[in-house]
Design a protein around this motif. Sequence first.
Motif, PDB file in Angstrom:
ATOM      1  N   VAL A  49     -25.840  40.452 -45.361  1.00 13.24           N
ATOM      2  CA  VAL A  49     -27.685  39.291 -44.785  1.00 13.24           C
ATOM      3  C   VAL A  49     -27.559  39.025 -43.641  1.00 13.24           C
ATOM      4  CG1 VAL A  49     -27.148  36.540 -45.331  1.00 13.24           C
ATOM      5  CG2 VAL A  49     -25.624  37.791 -46.868  1.00 13.24           C
ATOM      6  N   PHE A  50     -26.365  39.173 -42.956  1.00 18.40           N
ATOM      7  CA  PHE A  50     -26.440  39.102 -41.257  1.00 18.40           C
ATOM      8  C   PHE A  50     -27.749  40.054 -40.511  1.00 18.40           C
ATOM      9  CE2 PHE A  50     -21.953  36.761 -41.377  1.00 18.40           C
ATOM     10  CZ  PHE A  50     -22.453  36.145 -40.522  1.00 18.40           C
ATOM     11  N   THR A  51     -27.463  41.085 -41.643  1.00 19.41           N
ATOM     12  CA  THR A  51     -28.579  42.520 -40.536  1.00 19.41           C
ATOM     13  C   THR A  51     -29.564  42.321 -41.497  1.00 19.41           C
ATOM     14  OG1 THR A  51     -27.648  43.688 -43.049  1.00 19.41           O
ATOM     15  CG2 THR A  51     -26.683  43.886 -40.086  1.00 19.41           C
ATOM     16  N   GLY A  52     -30.051  40.852 -42.507  1.00 17.70           N
ATOM     17  CA  GLY A  52     -31.385  41.270 -43.091  1.00 17.70           C
ATOM     18  C   GLY A  52     -31.205  42.024 -44.358  1.00 17.70           C
ATOM     19  N   VAL A  53     -30.516  42.451 -44.206  1.00 15.47           N
ATOM     20  CA  VAL A  53     -30.560  43.985 -45.809  1.00 15.47           C
ATOM     21  C   VAL A  53     -30.619  42.858 -46.809  1.00 15.47           C
ATOM     22  CG1 VAL A  53     -29.799  45.131 -46.622  1.00 15.47           C
ATOM     23  CG2 VAL A  53     -29.564  45.585 -44.277  1.00 15.47           C
ATOM     24  N   GLU A  54     -29.667  41.969 -47.458  1.00 13.73           N
ATOM     25  CA  GLU A  54     -29.780  41.058 -48.575  1.00 13.73           C
ATOM     26  C   GLU A  54     -30.381  39.632 -48.762  1.00 13.73           C
ATOM     27  OE1 GLU A  54     -26.195  39.827 -51.053  1.00 13.73           O
ATOM     28  OE2 GLU A  54     -25.697  41.263 -49.449  1.00 13.73           O
ATOM     29  N   ARG A  55     -30.590  39.251 -49.382  1.00 17.86           N
ATOM     30  CA  ARG A  55     -30.803  37.408 -48.837  1.00 17.86           C
ATOM     31  C   ARG A  55     -29.593  37.046 -49.921  1.00 17.86           C
ATOM     32  NH1 ARG A  55     -35.505  36.163 -46.348  1.00 17.86           N
ATOM     33  NH2 ARG A  55     -35.781  37.869 -44.309  1.00 17.86           N
ATOM     34  N   GLY A  99     -29.351  32.076 -39.772  1.00 18.70           N
ATOM     35  CA  GLY A  99     -29.913  31.798 -39.240  1.00 18.70           C
ATOM     36  C   GLY A  99     -30.551  30.047 -39.848  1.00 18.70           C
ATOM     37  N   ASP A 100     -29.454  29.616 -40.050  1.00 18.64           N
ATOM     38  CA  ASP A 100     -30.141  27.883 -40.174  1.00 18.64           C
ATOM     39  C   ASP A 100     -29.042  27.737 -38.408  1.00 18.64           C
ATOM     40  OD1 ASP A 100     -29.355  26.391 -42.516  1.00 18.64           O
ATOM     41  OD2 ASP A 100     -28.974  25.419 -40.512  1.00 18.64           O
ATOM     42  N   MET A 207     -23.625  34.706 -33.250  1.00 17.60           N
ATOM     43  CA  MET A 207     -24.177  36.273 -33.593  1.00 17.60           C
ATOM     44  C   MET A 207     -25.854  35.628 -33.189  1.00 17.60           C
ATOM     45  SD  MET A 207     -23.622  38.143 -36.830  1.00 17.60           S
ATOM     46  CE  MET A 207     -22.269  37.348 -37.313  1.00 17.60           C
ATOM     47  N   GLN A 208     -26.166  36.331 -31.677  1.00 13.82           N
ATOM     48  CA  GLN A 208     -27.233  36.172 -30.973  1.00 13.82           C
ATOM     49  C   GLN A 208     -28.199  37.317 -30.112  1.00 13.82           C
ATOM     50  OE1 GLN A 208     -25.121  33.133 -27.834  1.00 13.82           O
ATOM     51  NE2 GLN A 208     -27.657  33.937 -26.457  1.00 13.82           N
ATOM     52  N   TYR A 209     -27.435  38.336 -30.613  1.00 14.33           N
ATOM     53  CA  TYR A 209     -27.871  38.609 -29.033  1.00 14.33           C
ATOM     54  C   TYR A 209     -27.973  40.670 -30.519  1.00 14.33           C
ATOM     55  CZ  TYR A 209     -27.131  36.984 -25.682  1.00 14.33           C
ATOM     56  OH  TYR A 209     -26.789  35.633 -24.357  1.00 14.33           O
ATOM     57  N   GLU A 210     -28.732  41.524 -30.625  1.00 15.33           N
ATOM     58  CA  GLU A 210     -29.319  42.159 -30.805  1.00 15.33           C
ATOM     59  C   GLU A 210     -29.264  43.418 -29.902  1.00 15.33           C
ATOM     60  OE1 GLU A 210     -30.103  46.018 -34.397  1.00 15.33           O
ATOM     61  OE2 GLU A 210     -29.886  43.074 -34.666  1.00 15.33           O
ATOM     62  N   GLU A 211     -28.107  44.063 -29.910  1.00 12.09           N
ATOM     63  CA  GLU A 211     -27.755  45.804 -29.471  1.00 12.09           C
ATOM     64  C   GLU A 211     -28.480  46.941 -29.655  1.00 12.09           C
ATOM     65  OE1 GLU A 211     -24.694  46.964 -25.941  1.00 12.09           O
ATOM     66  OE2 GLU A 211     -24.090  45.531 -27.453  1.00 12.09           O
ATOM     67  N   GLN A 212     -29.210  47.355 -28.581  1.00 13.36           N
ATOM     68  CA  GLN A 212     -30.224  48.682 -29.118  1.00 13.36           C
ATOM     69  C   GLN A 212     -29.512  49.557 -28.141  1.00 13.36           C
ATOM     70  OE1 GLN A 212     -33.708  47.072 -27.831  1.00 13.36           O
ATOM     71  NE2 GLN A 212     -33.876  46.293 -29.634  1.00 13.36           N
ATOM     72  N   ALA A 213     -30.001  51.103 -28.723  1.00 14.71           N
ATOM     73  CA  ALA A 213     -29.211  51.745 -27.700  1.00 14.71           C
ATOM     74  C   ALA A 213     -29.511  52.276 -26.919  1.00 14.71           C
ATOM     75  CB  ALA A 213     -29.984  53.364 -28.220  1.00 14.71           C
ATOM     76  N   GLY A 215     -27.980  50.138 -24.729  1.00 11.03           N
ATOM     77  CA  GLY A 215     -26.879  48.974 -24.297  1.00 11.03           C
ATOM     78  C   GLY A 215     -27.874  47.896 -23.578  1.00 11.03           C
ATOM     79  N   ILE A 216     -29.358  47.880 -23.958  1.00 10.09           N
ATOM     80  CA  ILE A 216     -29.888  46.662 -24.350  1.00 10.09           C
ATOM     81  C   ILE A 216     -30.164  45.606 -25.485  1.00 10.09           C
ATOM     82  CG2 ILE A 216     -32.662  46.823 -24.235  1.00 10.09           C
ATOM     83  CD1 ILE A 216     -32.705  49.586 -23.350  1.00 10.09           C
ATOM     84  N   ARG A 217     -29.832  44.551 -24.649  1.00  8.95           N
ATOM     85  CA  ARG A 217     -29.334  43.723 -26.117  1.00  8.95           C
ATOM     86  C   ARG A 217     -31.081  42.804 -25.828  1.00  8.95           C
ATOM     87  NH1 ARG A 217     -23.799  41.668 -23.029  1.00  8.95           N
ATOM     88  NH2 ARG A 217     -23.192  43.092 -23.955  1.00  8.95           N
ATOM     89  N   THR A 218     -31.082  41.874 -26.696  1.00  6.97           N
ATOM     90  CA  THR A 218     -32.484  41.236 -27.296  1.00  6.97           C
ATOM     91  C   THR A 218     -31.989  40.448 -27.432  1.00  6.97           C
ATOM     92  OG1 THR A 218     -33.097  42.759 -28.518  1.00  6.97           O
ATOM     93  CG2 THR A 218     -34.340  43.401 -27.232  1.00  6.97           C
ATOM     94  N   ASN A 219     -32.641  38.603 -27.853  1.00  7.87           N
ATOM     95  CA  ASN A 219     -32.699  37.379 -28.951  1.00  7.87           C
ATOM     96  C   ASN A 219     -33.172  38.289 -29.971  1.00  7.87           C
ATOM     97  OD1 ASN A 219     -31.454  36.107 -26.709  1.00  7.87           O
ATOM     98  ND2 ASN A 219     -33.409  36.032 -26.204  1.00  7.87           N
ATOM     99  N   LEU A 220     -31.641  37.632 -30.920  1.00 12.23           N
ATOM    100  CA  LEU A 220     -31.620  37.632 -32.447  1.00 12.23           C
ATOM    101  C   LEU A 220     -33.349  36.077 -32.777  1.00 12.23           C
ATOM    102  CD1 LEU A 220     -28.808  37.987 -34.042  1.00 12.23           C
ATOM    103  CD2 LEU A 220     -30.119  39.759 -34.157  1.00 12.23           C
ATOM    104  N   PRO A 221     -33.972  36.944 -33.683  1.00 16.13           N
ATOM    105  CA  PRO A 221     -35.489  35.391 -34.371  1.00 16.13           C
ATOM    106  C   PRO A 221     -33.921  35.023 -35.275  1.00 16.13           C
ATOM    107  CG  PRO A 221     -35.301  37.615 -35.557  1.00 16.13           C
ATOM    108  CD  PRO A 221     -34.382  37.998 -34.726  1.00 16.13           C
TER     109      PRO A 221
END
Length: 885
Positions: A49-55, A99-100, A207-213, A215-221
């Motif tokens: 659910v956190f990763t968006g794979v499941e609703r 996401g609430d 849980m507010q960031y997405e860690e990418q290869a 070490g780059i972090r972007t904000n979670l939508p």
Amino acid sequence: MTGVNQIRKTFLDFFGKNGHSVVESSPLVPRNDPTLMFANSGMVQFKNVFTGVERRPYSTATTAQKCVRAGGKHNDLDNVGYTARHHTFFEMLGNFSFGDYFKDRAIELAWNLITKEYELPVSRLLVTVFSEDDEAFGLWKKIAGLPDSKIIRIPTSDNFWRMGDTGPCGPCSEIFYDHGDKIWGGPPGSAEADGDRFIEIWNLVFMQYEEQAGGIRTNLPRPSIDTGMGLERISAVLQGTHDNYEIDLMRALIGASAVETGVEPDGAQKVSHRVIADHLRASSFLVADGVLPSNEGRGYVLRRIMRRAMRHASLLGAKDPLMHKLVPTLVREMGQAYPELVRAEALITETLKLEETRFRKTLERGLTILDTESAGLSEGATFSGETAFTLYDTYGFPLDLTQDALRPRGIVVDTGAFDAAMQLQKQKARAAWAGSGEAATDTVWFSVKEKTGATEFLGYDTETAEGQILAVLKDGAEVAALAAGETGLVVVNQTPFYGESGGQQGDRGTMAGEGFRAEVTDTQKKLGDLFVHVVSVTEGRLAPGQPVLLSVDHARRSAIRSNHSATHLLHEALRQVLGDHVAQKGSLVSPDRLRFDFSHNKPIGDDELAAVEDLANRVLLANTPVVTRLMGQEEAVASGARALFGEKYGDEVRVVSMGPTPEGSNASGWSVELCGGTHVARTGDIGLVTVVGEGAVAAGVRRIEAMTGDAARRHLAEQARKLEAVAALVKTSVGDVEARVEALVEDRRRLERELAEAKKKLAMGGGAAGADPIKTVGSLKLLAKSVTGIDMRDLKGLADAGKAQVGSGVVAIVGVTEDGKAGIVVGVTPDLAGRVNAVDLVRLGSEALGGKGGGGRPDMAQAGGPDGSKADEALAAIEKALAAA
């Protein structure tokens, strides 16, 4: 409000009232994360659910999650019993936002719960935040009114959470409780932080960031919240102790152990009581969630936990198995919150009793060896790894049990030598297996299993689960991948798919992952516990290492379950109706029907078959639970459990019980069998059993076929439709159709008899143009005729009529069929016995018809031939022979 059950309820009720869906704990065996041995935190069931794979149908949730840490990365087993807060089993309270709401609402809810609902004094509380999280720092000041000194910035990873090297991540904020200066220790971040004075009671993950290869972090939508509060820790705080083993739940279990052993709960041996209390919870919940002791994977971890507790029971002086006696106390304390404990109480009890009974047989000897081999070792010495392996391999001592026994003396085990001995044993086992006569094509599976280990079967209580692909094979060899359009074999670490065995067909379904999908067309077992999925890849590329979602065909599995359970009911019903000699000799359980073979030396009467069907359905309609227990094979058979033909059993067996126990019986149900297959939860789930066939398959062996559920309903509906159609054809009601059809059949038989008589009279009425068929040949009369339209079975009747007609003489009649073949019969009147032989004459006629031989008696013989056009030649040959007589 200080009892553990009330504390748990208050937490869930609080978040329920604040708009959260109260979600049941997921099983301890993760269904959605194949990398985890056991669920070890509250967020495990929500990972997808956190990763968006499941609703899910909710955006906020709260749980009390069962957790086990006793293997792999999270292994607290060695510390359990010796510290105040280590457990193999614990409960994690948590609230989640997908996401609430985010930091402000999470902090507000947490603060209100602990200060208003739990009424903890603010003066005893402090919090930590990640050093760079100024937002959380400000919110704690604003919402909780905490001074800067009570909000501690932590720069380390302790306050920054990651799901993995990549993926969702974010800062944490932990809430600590100060137990007071009577206990040594300092606040988090200080030099004395390892003390017990300041105890973390709640962790809030932002849980507010997405860690990418890279070490780059972007904000979670959609930033999310994941929190975890250990129930045992918060209960200790609310009950005025810093020791988790002093809370009411643990004291109840420790007290039960003390009563059973007669050993003071808080004396010199309190560690043993604590180990037993903790391990009882872990063992019982694992068994309730489908894990059973074994020598592989999760089952091996369970066995280690059980045997560690059982060794401590022995240290307490328990002479008989102890653990199973404590199960009622556990169920009483936790069964209301976790009803699976109540449902599985019998299985838990039997499993613990069996394991401890078997373990005690080797424990004493093993400990003697351990004492002897370590007698000359002093503190700081190393114990032989080879000896440790012998204890494991021969006496069933897990390595950590040996380590635990030597720990009080400060002796360590040479684990490198232990691992080397394990590897050598595997090599020897492989060599022995290769020479055992197994098919050469199966040798690959030994190599695969040696690399992958046994497959964890999850299918007793789930039809979907995530796994990790460990091996891919095509054309009998391992390959790097299977591409779309290819078929092959796949081995995963855990699966809900049942591998064909015990007569039950293997499961089918789907296997899917990121960028690929495959149809599972069959599942087979190799080497006993390696599950092999036969797949056809429909999309993408499937390769080892990939995570995969496994989904069993639900409708097919349900039908198979019903048919398998019905097999047990019919087996017992046959035994009760036909006698104790009935024993199963083979079976097939498929989704559309069931069949099984059984010993019985004569056909089953219609009334007997109806009685079998009625009896099975009566037990079915009682709708009693189908109970599964784990027992020793000898004990199971001695208790009345029936072993099935062709099934291979180990020392430990699953015993499946169905139906109410007959009055006065010592059995645990109406039908009790050894069986490793999948079954319905209650007998009523079968729906209906109807027998559709019965017959012989070998000398003394009968076969019965049946259908259940919807297939049985459709079958009976079709039979009813046909019956109605028959009733309409014969112009009567369904109720009168049997009598009407019987009357019609009798009318037809009468008409057929009359027709046959008419044909015979017509046939014997004379030759062409009224010529007399009787002629004199030499001194003998001969009645010779060729007839058509007469059933070959009536030829002898015509011959008898002809003999009466000639009085004294010979009758020869050739019957020609519609397809041009012929039959011939010759009759001789009694007074010519010894002078004329009918067999000799009929053989002459048969030869003329293109046939060979013929047989019968001297006064009546019959034969045939392929060429009916030679009828006159056949009669002429007989006449010629008589002329020469």
